[in-house]
Write a protein that holds these residues in place. Structure first.
Motif, mmCIF file in Angstrom:
data_model
loop_
_atom_site.group_PDB
_atom_site.id
_atom_site.type_symbol
_atom_site.label_atom_id
_atom_site.label_comp_id
_atom_site.label_asym_id
_atom_site.label_seq_id
_atom_site.Cartn_x
_atom_site.Cartn_y
_atom_site.Cartn_z
ATOM 1 N N MET A 227 61.261 25.515 32.045
ATOM 2 C CA MET A 227 62.761 24.730 33.390
ATOM 3 C C MET A 227 62.648 25.967 34.118
ATOM 4 S SD MET A 227 64.756 25.879 29.163
ATOM 5 C CE MET A 227 66.271 25.441 29.981
ATOM 6 N N ILE A 228 62.067 26.790 35.070
ATOM 7 C CA ILE A 228 62.311 27.668 35.815
ATOM 8 C C ILE A 228 61.697 26.655 36.702
ATOM 9 C CG2 ILE A 228 61.758 29.599 37.636
ATOM 10 C CD1 ILE A 228 62.488 31.143 34.867
ATOM 11 N N ILE A 229 59.814 26.229 36.169
ATOM 12 C CA ILE A 229 59.716 25.656 37.072
ATOM 13 C C ILE A 229 59.585 24.063 37.786
ATOM 14 C CG2 ILE A 229 57.086 23.981 37.872
ATOM 15 C CD1 ILE A 229 56.281 26.533 36.286
ATOM 16 N N ASN A 230 60.604 23.597 36.605
ATOM 17 C CA ASN A 230 61.455 21.996 36.962
ATOM 18 C C ASN A 230 62.731 22.061 37.764
ATOM 19 O OD1 ASN A 230 59.629 20.679 35.791
ATOM 20 N ND2 ASN A 230 60.892 21.113 33.677
ATOM 21 N N GLN A 231 63.496 23.174 37.684
ATOM 22 C CA GLN A 231 64.579 23.778 38.659
ATOM 23 C C GLN A 231 63.768 23.559 40.753
ATOM 24 O OE1 GLN A 231 67.831 27.103 38.307
ATOM 25 N NE2 GLN A 231 67.207 26.481 36.132
ATOM 26 N N PHE A 232 62.576 24.373 40.740
ATOM 27 C CA PHE A 232 62.320 24.633 42.104
ATOM 28 C C PHE A 232 61.826 23.617 41.954
ATOM 29 C CE2 PHE A 232 62.157 29.442 41.070
ATOM 30 C CZ PHE A 232 62.087 29.748 41.882
ATOM 31 N N GLU A 233 61.054 22.277 41.477
ATOM 32 C CA GLU A 233 60.775 21.158 41.623
ATOM 33 C C GLU A 233 61.158 20.350 42.448
ATOM 34 O OE1 GLU A 233 57.344 19.690 39.171
ATOM 35 O OE2 GLU A 233 58.466 19.028 37.913
ATOM 36 N N ASN A 234 63.313 20.163 41.718
ATOM 37 C CA ASN A 234 64.096 19.369 41.995
ATOM 38 C C ASN A 234 65.194 20.155 43.316
ATOM 39 O OD1 ASN A 234 64.460 17.246 40.272
ATOM 40 N ND2 ASN A 234 64.278 18.999 38.671
ATOM 41 N N ASN A 235 64.530 21.684 43.885
ATOM 42 C CA ASN A 235 65.158 22.231 44.032
ATOM 43 C C ASN A 235 66.865 22.738 43.865
ATOM 44 O OD1 ASN A 235 65.223 23.377 46.992
ATOM 45 N ND2 ASN A 235 66.097 22.196 47.929
ATOM 46 N N ILE A 236 67.044 23.465 43.164
ATOM 47 C CA ILE A 236 67.724 24.221 42.657
ATOM 48 C C ILE A 236 68.120 25.400 42.037
ATOM 49 C CG2 ILE A 236 68.804 21.595 42.310
ATOM 50 C CD1 ILE A 236 68.624 21.863 39.339
ATOM 51 N N CYS A 237 68.834 25.946 42.057
ATOM 52 C CA CYS A 237 69.209 27.300 41.144
ATOM 53 C C CYS A 237 70.397 27.631 40.139
ATOM 54 C CB CYS A 237 68.880 28.124 42.186
ATOM 55 S SG CYS A 237 68.035 28.765 43.053
ATOM 56 N N LYS A 238 69.651 27.228 38.611
ATOM 57 C CA LYS A 238 71.438 27.333 38.666
ATOM 58 C C LYS A 238 70.944 28.310 37.177
ATOM 59 C CE LYS A 238 70.281 23.350 36.100
ATOM 60 N NZ LYS A 238 70.656 22.042 35.127
ATOM 61 N N VAL A 239 72.109 28.261 36.189
ATOM 62 C CA VAL A 239 71.779 29.551 34.968
ATOM 63 C C VAL A 239 71.241 28.368 33.684
ATOM 64 C CG1 VAL A 239 72.676 30.671 33.014
ATOM 65 C CG2 VAL A 239 72.918 30.592 35.817
ATOM 66 N N GLU A 240 70.363 28.333 33.159
ATOM 67 C CA GLU A 240 70.093 27.672 31.695
ATOM 68 C C GLU A 240 69.633 28.293 30.914
ATOM 69 O OE1 GLU A 240 68.412 23.104 32.818
ATOM 70 O OE2 GLU A 240 66.790 24.979 34.185
ATOM 71 N N ASN A 241 69.560 28.143 29.318
ATOM 72 C CA ASN A 241 70.176 28.077 28.079
ATOM 73 C C ASN A 241 69.066 27.955 27.616
ATOM 74 O OD1 ASN A 241 70.371 30.084 26.158
ATOM 75 N ND2 ASN A 241 72.087 28.717 25.705
ATOM 76 N N GLU A 242 67.481 28.323 27.850
ATOM 77 C CA GLU A 242 66.592 27.525 26.437
ATOM 78 C C GLU A 242 66.780 28.596 24.706
ATOM 79 O OE1 GLU A 242 63.383 28.132 23.598
ATOM 80 O OE2 GLU A 242 64.405 30.061 24.466
ATOM 81 N N TYR A 243 67.678 28.691 24.915
ATOM 82 C CA TYR A 243 67.759 29.213 23.275
ATOM 83 C C TYR A 243 69.030 29.197 22.730
ATOM 84 C CZ TYR A 243 67.085 34.239 20.061
ATOM 85 O OH TYR A 243 67.221 34.470 19.511
ATOM 86 N N GLU A 244 68.920 28.307 23.043
ATOM 87 C CA GLU A 244 70.544 28.069 22.681
ATOM 88 C C GLU A 244 70.837 27.343 21.111
ATOM 89 O OE1 GLU A 244 70.793 23.838 23.801
ATOM 90 O OE2 GLU A 244 72.100 24.081 25.679
ATOM 91 N N ARG A 245 69.675 27.515 20.291
ATOM 92 C CA ARG A 245 69.893 28.382 18.893
ATOM 93 C C ARG A 245 70.991 28.711 18.486
ATOM 94 N NH1 ARG A 245 64.044 29.123 20.273
ATOM 95 N NH2 ARG A 245 63.877 31.100 19.031
ATOM 96 N N LEU A 246 70.575 30.412 19.196
ATOM 97 C CA LEU A 246 70.948 31.747 18.723
ATOM 98 C C LEU A 246 72.039 32.091 19.837
ATOM 99 C CD1 LEU A 246 69.026 33.765 17.234
ATOM 100 C CD2 LEU A 246 71.106 32.827 15.823
ATOM 101 N N LEU A 247 72.547 31.515 21.033
ATOM 102 C CA LEU A 247 72.704 32.094 22.197
ATOM 103 C C LEU A 247 74.114 31.283 23.302
ATOM 104 C CD1 LEU A 247 70.385 34.037 25.228
ATOM 105 C CD2 LEU A 247 72.662 32.982 25.524
ATOM 106 N N SER A 248 74.890 31.692 22.865
ATOM 107 C CA SER A 248 76.567 30.168 23.638
ATOM 108 C C SER A 248 76.378 30.497 24.818
ATOM 109 C CB SER A 248 77.223 30.622 23.046
ATOM 110 O OG SER A 248 77.787 31.855 22.986
ATOM 111 N N TYR A 249 76.625 29.937 25.705
ATOM 112 C CA TYR A 249 77.085 30.412 27.528
ATOM 113 C C TYR A 249 78.169 31.552 27.618
ATOM 114 C CZ TYR A 249 78.133 29.721 32.599
ATOM 115 O OH TYR A 249 78.976 29.940 33.828
ATOM 116 N N GLU A 250 79.243 31.439 26.466
ATOM 117 C CA GLU A 250 80.564 32.034 26.551
ATOM 118 C C GLU A 250 79.669 33.749 26.265
ATOM 119 O OE1 GLU A 250 80.732 29.054 25.065
ATOM 120 O OE2 GLU A 250 81.102 28.261 26.712
#
Length: 360
Positions: A227-250
């Motif tokens: 997911m980090i590499i994909n962000q670099f490919e698209n020239n973006i920097c953001k916060v993403e959540n791979e651990y959605e099954r247990l972790l919420s953004y809030e």
């Protein structure tokens, strides 16, 4: 077996990383979680990555960043007074300037290992002595302790010496100070379940870092890297959540409320890294009766020694060097004779590297 440990899935993710990483000269990705390092080392995930991706261990071990100043203070007070110091097992063997809690017990320090606050409460009820809980951990540990404190009547002879640390602000302040030479962050899983991901938005926006929260299985960590590499490919920097099954953004609002009710965020000293602004938990004034530092007027010395001569744990914690680059690693310093804190805890980078090399 968890699908996140599936061999074919893991190898497929590793292959995708290798293919996509070819277009980059170098990516330095840091995680800030001792459990991540445990999984990375145990499953040899670094061996699956191409040479241009460097996976660094950051300040993700609370025991490793507990200052000698705090350890010295609790030892010196405990030896001179009739009390018992209660703490977790991995804290017992971390050296202060001269002694660990365990070695200081030979000098008369009353010390007892506990597995949690419930056991500390039980012990305090069985004795008339003052019992001081040397309370260590990130928000993952601080939150349940805060919840218990505000929910029940504690024994009058139980108090707390808080050395809890707040992960997001610790990371952000180290970035501000220019102490982390990295391109991306794998955000902690356990701590982020409490704090949420919003506190890391500044890391993405102000420092142009790709940030992905990850779980702890091999596929979790490799997916986060992808997911980090994909962000670099698209020239973006953001916060993403791979651990959605247990972790919420809030994050966990109940845990956050408990922390906010019991603790203030204060400046805190991190071992070898100095004082970091707004990175520690200290009791609010309404809970001063539980604060052992104030209750017993525990003195602190400025003549403490953070690292033993030759120890390079501070550089390991910052990802500046790898454990074998420390001259003490596997020579003088090992889990049976830990010189630095990174060799003590299961979350310590040196300990994890030493164990996976079959040197136990």
């Amino acid at each position: 077996m968890s699908k996140f440990k599936d061999k074919e899935l893991v190898l497929s993710l590793a292959d995708s990383i290798k293919q996509k990483a070819k277009k980059f000269d170098r990516l330095r990705i840091m995680h800030v979680c001792g459990t991540h390092e445990n999984s990375i080392s145990r499953y040899a995930l670094r061996d699956l990555l191409p040479d241009n991706i460097k996976l660094l261990a950051g300040p993700g071990c609370p025991v490793c960043v507990t200052s000698s100043k705090d350890i010295d203070a609790i030892i010196n007070y405990g030896i001179k007074n009739d009390c018992t110091i209660l703490t977790f097992g991995d804290m017992l063997r971390v050296k202060g300037s001269n002694y660990s809690l365990f070695s200081a017990s030979k000098l008369g320090l009353g010390v007892k290992m506990v597995y949690g606050l419930d056991e500390a409460i039980y012990y305090a009820k069985q004795t008339k002595k003052d019992a001081i809980f040397f309370s260590v951990g990130f928000e993952t540990t601080a939150a349940p302790i805060a919840s218990i404190i505000k929910s029940i009547n504690l024994p009058e002879n139980l108090s707390f010496f808080s050395v809890h640390k707040y992960t997001p602000n610790g990371v952000l302040e180290l970035l501000k100070a220019g102490k982390l030479n990295i391109d991306a962050l794998i955000l902690p899983g356990h701590a982020s379940i409490v704090s949420g991901l919003a506190p890391y938005e500044k890391a993405a926006s102000d420092f142009n870092l790709s940030c992905v929260a990850a779980g702890f299985e091999p596929a979790d960590i490799l997916s986060a890297i992808l997911m980090i590499i994909n962000q670099f490919e698209n020239n973006i920097c953001k916060v993403e959540n791979e651990y959605e099954r247990l972790l919420s953004y809030e994050g966990n609002k109940l845990a956050q409320n408990a922390l906010n009710e019991v603790f203030d965020i204060t400046d805190s000293i991190w071992r070898g890294l100095g004082i970091i602004k707004n990175s520690g938990f200290e009791f609010k004034t309404t809970y001063n009766h539980l604060n052992a530092k104030l209750k017993f007027n525990i003195p602190f010395s400025d003549s403490y020694i953070e690292e033993q001569k030759g120890c390079r744990c501070a550089e390991v914690v910052l990802g500046s060097i790898e454990p074998p680059q420390c001259p003490m690693y596997d020579k003088i310093c090992n889990p049976h004779n830990p010189v630095g804190p990174c060799m003590v805890s299961d979350e310590g980078t040196c300990r994890n590297w030493w164990e996976v090399k079959g040197e136990t």
